[in-house]
Design an enzyme around this catalytic site. Structure first.
Site, short mmCIF file in Angstrom:
data_model
loop_
_atom_site.label_atom_id
_atom_site.label_comp_id
_atom_site.label_asym_id
_atom_site.label_seq_id
_atom_site.Cartn_x
_atom_site.Cartn_y
_atom_site.Cartn_z
N GLY A 84 0.82 -1.20 0.00
CA GLY A 84 0.00 0.00 0.00
C GLY A 84 0.85 1.25 0.00
O GLY A 84 2.08 1.19 0.15
N PRO A 111 2.57 4.92 1.18
CA PRO A 111 3.20 5.29 2.45
C PRO A 111 2.20 5.93 3.41
O PRO A 111 1.26 6.62 3.00
CB PRO A 111 4.29 6.30 2.03
CG PRO A 111 4.52 6.06 0.58
CD PRO A 111 3.21 5.60 0.03
N GLY A 112 2.43 5.68 4.69
CA GLY A 112 1.66 6.35 5.72
C GLY A 112 0.34 5.73 6.07
O GLY A 112 -0.45 6.34 6.81
N VAL A 113 0.05 4.52 5.58
CA VAL A 113 -1.25 3.89 5.89
C VAL A 113 -1.16 2.94 7.07
O VAL A 113 -2.16 2.30 7.41
CB VAL A 113 -1.81 3.17 4.65
CG1 VAL A 113 -2.12 4.14 3.54
CG2 VAL A 113 -0.84 2.10 4.16
N GLY A 114 0.01 2.78 7.70
CA GLY A 114 0.12 1.99 8.91
C GLY A 114 0.62 0.58 8.70
O GLY A 114 0.33 -0.30 9.53
N LYS A 115 1.38 0.32 7.63
CA LYS A 115 1.84 -1.05 7.37
C LYS A 115 2.84 -1.50 8.44
O LYS A 115 2.78 -2.62 8.93
CB LYS A 115 2.50 -1.11 5.98
CG LYS A 115 1.58 -0.73 4.83
CD LYS A 115 2.24 -0.93 3.49
CE LYS A 115 3.46 -0.06 3.29
NZ LYS A 115 3.12 1.37 3.27
N THR A 116 3.77 -0.62 8.81
CA THR A 116 4.77 -1.00 9.80
C THR A 116 4.17 -1.08 11.20
O THR A 116 4.46 -2.01 11.97
CB THR A 116 5.93 0.02 9.79
OG1 THR A 116 6.48 0.08 8.46
CG2 THR A 116 7.02 -0.38 10.76
N LYS A 146 -8.08 5.19 -7.26
CA LYS A 146 -8.55 6.30 -8.10
C LYS A 146 -9.88 6.86 -7.60
O LYS A 146 -10.08 8.07 -7.58
CB LYS A 146 -8.67 5.83 -9.55
CG LYS A 146 -7.34 5.51 -10.21
CD LYS A 146 -7.51 5.02 -11.63
CE LYS A 146 -6.15 4.72 -12.26
NZ LYS A 146 -6.28 4.24 -13.66
N SER A 197 -4.23 4.45 -19.05
CA SER A 197 -5.56 4.72 -18.52
C SER A 197 -6.03 6.14 -18.77
O SER A 197 -7.15 6.48 -18.40
CB SER A 197 -5.59 4.43 -17.02
OG SER A 197 -4.70 5.27 -16.33
#
Length: 823
Positions: A359, A361-366, A725, A682
């Protein structure tokens, strides 16, 4: 002092130019070097096709990888290319022989290689004189003294130099063999008079001889000190041996290591290696340098957590509570963790899966990986793979190398102190490979559950069981992960957050966290939902919440200053105070109320940081039919623009466009933010709509965004990244989105509140797109008598922004409305 009394004989030539880094070639000098830069390779290829001559000139700064004219010296050497050998990796090894000096007057060509206009200095004979003989004798004497003092020059080289009687050649040969600094070499190269050049070389030789003498004295002192240290070390070891014999002190701690080995439940192969190494250690003579290496290896084996396993906390309610406390949203990730716990509880033995969170950056993966470790009650270790190029980072170094250590996998397991930690590989898509190996290939054994039960580190050379480790990886995109490695992982898409999710995250986690981080009392800074929503809309535009966190931190710091200045205990941030703290809002999402414009269409793009809106502008002007494409567009996007123009040409009559427009009008398509590279198919429907609007003069509704690939027949093909999108369109205030009909199946991944807020229209043909996007449908051009086409009658203007939400307009495709799910 340089002499230039003799008139220089020159002739103009034009030759390929080859910049050199940290290297300089003199006349009469034969050497080989490697060439890898594109322009340098092209210059060599051209020289080999011509007269095999090339102009070699040094760079002023070695760090510049792509030099221009200002980075080069103006005096160099014309050399003859004797041999060219191609090496692996597109490098070339070339053998050259210096012929004559030359002055660079101008660079006549920069692409595909440098070519320079030169003044070649023709060699001139030096008349015999007493001064010349004296200077030659002095140079020979200085060179001989330097060779004796430094000891760096071989006897054959010294003999050949002593036989040279030409002053210019002698100066060049000495400079090539003695001088190491580029500045000194360039000074000699730029001296055109032979006698003056030889005088400069003599002066430099005297200086280098004095430095060599000083170095020799310093080396003698250092050698004496080392010998004294060795003597002291030998005497101390003798004292230690005597104390051992007297029973006062043990000589080594081999017995202690043997006791630890007996108590450590390691595997048979590892135990055999440790036993053999301890036997070898016990037989080593005191003072042997191998003692430290051998002891370190045994200690590494004993320090690993053999047989130590952290018991899993398999309480599903506790796990759900912890995951809900730490993160808002991410339901698919939480559900997968609960499934893992449930299976472990039933089976009581399960190999650790490999989860890959992909995903922006900054969505909380770590942070979700840390929460998983907390929910399971396991230790957590993290390894960042961004920029890792050396395979030894994964597998370790072999013990044959000095200073060898285990890889970071084994080091992290030792740090965790258990054989089943939660192990996070961060940024696995950023790994690279070079001559030191491919780390991604080494990761195959680590992440494969069928192999990692006997992982072998190059340093340990003994199997270690990694099957109990819960491996978690993160990536911004799965496209750059090698396919064999991706096949071993279970990919979980972590999409960007909606505005409502960001609001809840900011209220529950970010604001209290920033207040605590800045040392303020809980709830000392208060922000209502309205203020948080204004902050999210006006000051951030991102898929994650990292920038939102920094912006809230800035508000908290401003509030702390206000508390101190005015003696307050709490600060309530109002909309007016928010603007005073952060300035005017940077982003305005409400595009839906804008007036329709001609030739301007809202597109949607998918990047590694999430979705984004992309405006495409088109304008026409009298000309010859040229198509101008700007905005850092990639090849695929340029092909989409050409396909759009071909479609419009083929359907000009039905669209009410002059049939000969491609001969009388120049078309310019521009995508703003020209510094950002853009590519992908696209944007095909977006470019077609902008082109039709610009040629017909019909405005485009600015509350409409679209995405889809176009074919020459006008079909709209499916695209990727639909969820991101649509989230971007929702953030930007768009209320109508046109998507390919084949992408309807992907709408299940889109949050329900986003689907309800958007008017999603599936389309199959370009005609359907034009009916939805333009304020009025294009009208075909009626035919005049004789087969000519007449200009269409002007139609009544359409009010901009007027929407038909209740039912579709005549001839338009049906609007896809979201169905409310039932629990």
């Amino acid at each position: 002092m340089a002499r230039n009394t003799r008139k220089k004989r020159t002739q103009p030539v034009t030759l390929p130019l080859l910049p050199l880094r940290g290297l300089m070639v003199f006349p009469y000098m034969v050497l080989h070097f490697d060439v890898g830069r594109r322009k340098s390779v092209a210059a060599l290829e051209h020289a080999m096709l011509d007269d095999q001559r090339v102009f070699l000139v040094a760079q002023r700064d070695m760090e510049v990888s792509d030099p221009d004219v200002g980075d080069l010296y103006h005096v160099g050497t014309i050399a003859l290319v004797k041999q060219v050998l191609k090496l692996p990796g597109d490098n070339i090894r070339v053998l050259v022989e210096g012929k004559s000096r030359a002055i660079l007057r101008a660079v006549t060509q920069e692409e595909p290689y440098f070519e320079g206009a030169l003044d070649e200095l023709l060699p001139a004979a030096v008349p015999a004189s007493i001064e010349t003989d004296a200077l030659l004798r002095t140079a020979h004497s200085c060179f001989e003294e330097f060779c004796r003092m430094s000891g760096r020059i071989s006897g054959e080289t010294m003999q050949s130099v002593m036989e040279i009687e030409d002053p210019g050649q002698l100066a060049d040969v000495i400079a090539a063999n003695v001088l190491t600094k580029v500045e000194d070499r360039q000074q000699v190269l730029e001296e055109f008079d032979s006698l003056a050049r030889l005088e400069s070389v003599c002066a430099i030789l005297v200086r280098e001889t004095e430095l060599a003498g000083v170095e020799k004295k310093v080396q003698a002192r250092v050698r004496k000190q080392i010998e004294q240290n060795q003597k002291d070390y030998f005497l101390r070891e003798q004292i230690k041996a005597i104390q051992t014999e007297l029973g006062d002190k043990d000589a080594t701690d081999v017995e202690d290591l043997r006791e630890r080995l007996e108590k450590t439940p390691m595997g048979d192969e590892a135990r055999d290696r440790a036993t053999r190494e301890l036997d070898r250690l016990s037989r080593m003579a005191p003072g042997s340098p191998e003692i430290g290496v051998s002891r370190t290896y045994v200690e590494w084996l004993l320090d690993l957590p053999w047989g130590k396993v952290t018991p899993d906390n398999l309480d599903l309610k506790r796990a759900r509570r912890i995951l809900a406390e730490d993160h808002y949203g991410l339901e698919e990730v939480k559900e997968r963790v609960v499934e893992y716990l449930a299976v472990c509880r039933i089976k009581n033995n399960m190999k650790g899966p490999v989860l890959c969170f992909v995903g922006p950056p900054g969505v909380g993966k770590t942070s979700i990986a840390r929460s998983i470790a907390r929910a399971l009650g396991r230790q957590f270790v993290q390894m960042s793979l961004g920029g890792v190029r050396d395979e030894a980072e994964i597998r370790g170094h072999r013990r044959t190398y000095i200073g060898a250590i285990p890889g970071r996998i084994i080091s992290s397991i030792k740090q965790a102190g258990t054989m089943n930690p939660v192990f996070l590989f961060d940024e696995i898509d950023k790994m690279a490979s070079d001559v030191r190996g491919d780390p991604a290939s080494a990761m195959l054994e680590v992440l494969d559950s069928a192999q990692n039960n006997a992982f072998r580190d190059h340093y340990l050379e003994a199997p270690f069981d990694l099957s109990g480790v819960l491996f978690i990886t993160t990536a911004n995109t799965a496209d750059t992960i090698p396919r064999p490695l991706l096949d071993r992982m279970e990919v979980i898409e972590v999409s960007g957050y909606t505005e409502e999710e960001k609001l809840q995250i900011a209220k529950r986690h970010l604001l209290p966290g920033q207040i605590a981080e800045h040392g303020l009392a809980p709830r000392s800074v208060r922000m209502s939902e309205r203020v948080l929503r204004d902050l999210i809309r006006g000051y951030t535009r991102e898929a994650g919440v990292r920038r939102l966190q920094r912006t809230i931190g800035k508000v908290v710091r401003k509030s702390a200053v206000e508390m101190i200045d005015e003696g307050l205990e709490t600060v309530t941030v109002t909309p007016e105070k928010l603007e005073a703290f952060l300035g005017a809002p940077r982003y305005h999402y409400e595009h839906a109320g804008k007036k329709p414009e001609v030739g301007v269409v809202n597109g949607l793009a998918y990047t590694v940081v999430g979705g984004d809106t992309l405006q495409i502008e088109t304008t026409t002007m009298p000309g010859t039919g040229a198509l101008e494409l700007t905005g850092s567009l990639g090849d695929v996007m340029k092909e989409s623009a050409r396909a759009a123009r071909s479609y419009v040409r083929a359907h000009a009559k039905e669209l009410g466009i002059e049939a000969e427009f491609y001969k009388t009008l120049d078309i310019h398509i521009h995508v703003p933010e020209g510094a950002v590279p853009k590519d992908g198919p696209s944007a095909g429907v977006t470019m077609t709509t902008a082109l039709v609007s610009a040629l017909t003069g019909i405005p485009v509704r600015q509350n409409v965004a679209m995405t889809g690939e176009i074919t020459l027949r006008g079909r709209v093909l499916p695209i990727g990244g639909l969820k991101e999108k649509l989230l971007a369109a929702h953030r930007a205030g768009i209320d109508t989105v046109l998507i390919p009909k084949e992408n309807v199946k992907d709408l299940e991944e889109v949050p329900e509140n986003v689907r309800e807020a958007l008017r999603i229209v599936p389309v199959e043909e370009v005609g359907e797109v034009l009916l939805q996007a333009l304020t009025e449908p294009p009208r075909p051009r009626p035919e005049k008598a004789g087969g000519e086409t007449a200009d269409p009658e002007p139609s009544a203007p359409t009010k901009p922004g007027k929407r038909n939400i209740g039912r579709p307009a005549p001839g338009r495709p049906p609007v896809l409305r979201a169905r409310r799910r039932k629990d």
